[in-house]
Write an enzyme that holds these catalytic residues in place. Structure first.
Site, mmCIF file in Angstrom:
data_model
loop_
_atom_site.group_PDB
_atom_site.id
_atom_site.type_symbol
_atom_site.label_atom_id
_atom_site.label_comp_id
_atom_site.label_asym_id
_atom_site.label_seq_id
_atom_site.Cartn_x
_atom_site.Cartn_y
_atom_site.Cartn_z
ATOM 1 N N GLY A 41 0.760 -1.243 0.000
ATOM 2 C CA GLY A 41 0.000 0.000 0.000
ATOM 3 C C GLY A 41 0.792 1.295 0.000
ATOM 4 N N GLU A 96 3.406 3.998 6.192
ATOM 5 C CA GLU A 96 2.212 3.181 5.939
ATOM 6 C C GLU A 96 1.199 3.968 5.117
ATOM 7 O OE1 GLU A 96 0.569 0.617 5.692
ATOM 8 O OE2 GLU A 96 0.394 -0.591 7.496
ATOM 9 N N ASP A 100 -5.810 1.549 10.358
ATOM 10 C CA ASP A 100 -7.240 1.266 10.510
ATOM 11 C C ASP A 100 -7.487 0.713 11.916
ATOM 12 O OD1 ASP A 100 -9.918 0.714 9.978
ATOM 13 O OD2 ASP A 100 -9.507 -1.039 8.733
HETATM 14 P P1 IMP Z 1 -4.887 -2.282 10.394
HETATM 15 O O1 IMP Z 1 -3.937 -3.344 10.839
HETATM 16 O O2 IMP Z 1 -6.329 -2.662 10.630
HETATM 17 O O3 IMP Z 1 -4.561 -0.914 10.943
HETATM 18 O O4 IMP Z 1 -4.836 -2.263 8.837
HETATM 19 C C1 IMP Z 1 -3.840 -1.659 8.157
HETATM 20 C C2 IMP Z 1 -3.831 -2.160 6.730
HETATM 21 O O5 IMP Z 1 -5.146 -2.521 6.278
HETATM 22 C C3 IMP Z 1 -3.390 -1.045 5.826
HETATM 23 O O6 IMP Z 1 -2.004 -1.057 5.659
HETATM 24 C C4 IMP Z 1 -4.125 -1.360 4.543
HETATM 25 O O7 IMP Z 1 -3.345 -2.249 3.762
HETATM 26 C C5 IMP Z 1 -5.387 -2.056 4.978
HETATM 27 N N1 IMP Z 1 -6.545 -1.122 5.000
HETATM 28 C C6 IMP Z 1 -7.196 -0.648 6.081
HETATM 29 N N2 IMP Z 1 -8.191 0.195 5.745
HETATM 30 C C7 IMP Z 1 -8.148 0.280 4.395
HETATM 31 C C8 IMP Z 1 -8.909 1.028 3.426
HETATM 32 O O8 IMP Z 1 -9.823 1.823 3.720
HETATM 33 N N3 IMP Z 1 -8.561 0.841 2.130
HETATM 34 C C9 IMP Z 1 -7.550 -0.005 1.740
HETATM 35 N N4 IMP Z 1 -6.802 -0.697 2.606
HETATM 36 C C10 IMP Z 1 -7.100 -0.567 3.919
HETATM 37 MG MG MG Z 2 -0.959 -1.795 4.037
#
Ligand code: IMP
Ligand code: MG
Length: 173
Positions: A41, A96, A100
């Site tokens: 990403g 990053e 999320d």
């Molecule tokens: P976390 O571990 O839930 O914070 O997720 C982080 C990863 O989830 C990010 O690096 C993204 O790859 C993916 N992600 C979270 N939300 C989105 C979104 O709205 N669009 C695309 N990818 C997302």
């Molecule tokens: Mg990511």
């Protein structure tokens, strides 16, 4: 999934990335800064951010996955590779695309602090999305804070698609 609207246009992104670059340049004067991009990403964000930083930085990438092809975090983070460059004594800035739930960044921060003897570990995320935060995590440099939504474009995907959109858009089913 389909694109429903543009959330951040090219100019808004470019101006914010330039400002982050200036701030990071000021904060890391005289330090040994390593930009550690989280693939896939962060590839576009890091490409632009790196050129907005006026320091002699080292750049490397890691692959971390906590997602399948859905839109919610599985919770388990898998690190597919360690960086090639020696991180001991250096200032790591993890770059990053989006924070999320916070699980990925919390895990990475802890991992690099514990295993590579860096001088410091900080996090720079283009997007900080609060809706589904499940662990408290410090994001030191934030591009934009968003309440909710599923975002694609400028590196962000849905099932590996739409990363090449030049704007950040909302997608919905
Ligand atoms: P976390 O571990 O839930 O914070 O997720 C982080 C990863 O989830 C990010 O690096 C993204 O790859 C993916 N992600 C979270 N939300 C989105 C979104 O709205 N669009 C695309 N990818 C997302
Ligand atoms: Mg990511």
């Amino acid at each position: 999934m389909r694109i429903t609207k543009t959330v951040l246009n090219r100019q808004e992104i470019a101006e914010r990335v330039a400002a982050l670059g200036r701030q990071i340049t000021a904060d890391y004067q005289g330090r040994k800064l390593v930009l550690l991009g989280v693939l896939n990403g962060a590839f576009i964000f890091l490409a632009d951010l790196a050129r907005a930083i006026d320091l002699e930085v080292e750049i490397d990438f890691i692959r971390a996955a906590s997602y399948g092809n859905g839109t919610a975090s599985s919770g388990a983070v898998v690190l597919r590779n360690e960086p090639d460059i020696d991180l001991a004594g250096k200032d790591i800035l993890i770059v990053e695309d989006i924070v999320d739930s916070g699980l990925t960044i919390a895990w990475l921060r802890e991992h690099f602090l514990r295993t590579h003897q860096p001088a410091s570990v900080k996090v720079c995320a283009l997007l900080d999305k609060h809706e589904r935060r499940s662990v408290a995590v410090q994001v030191d440099y934030v591009g934009f804070t968003l309440a909710s939504g599923f975002l694609v474009g400028y590196g962000l995907d849905y099932a590996q698609k739409w990363r090449n959109l030049p704007e950040i858009c909302e997608a919905a089913s």
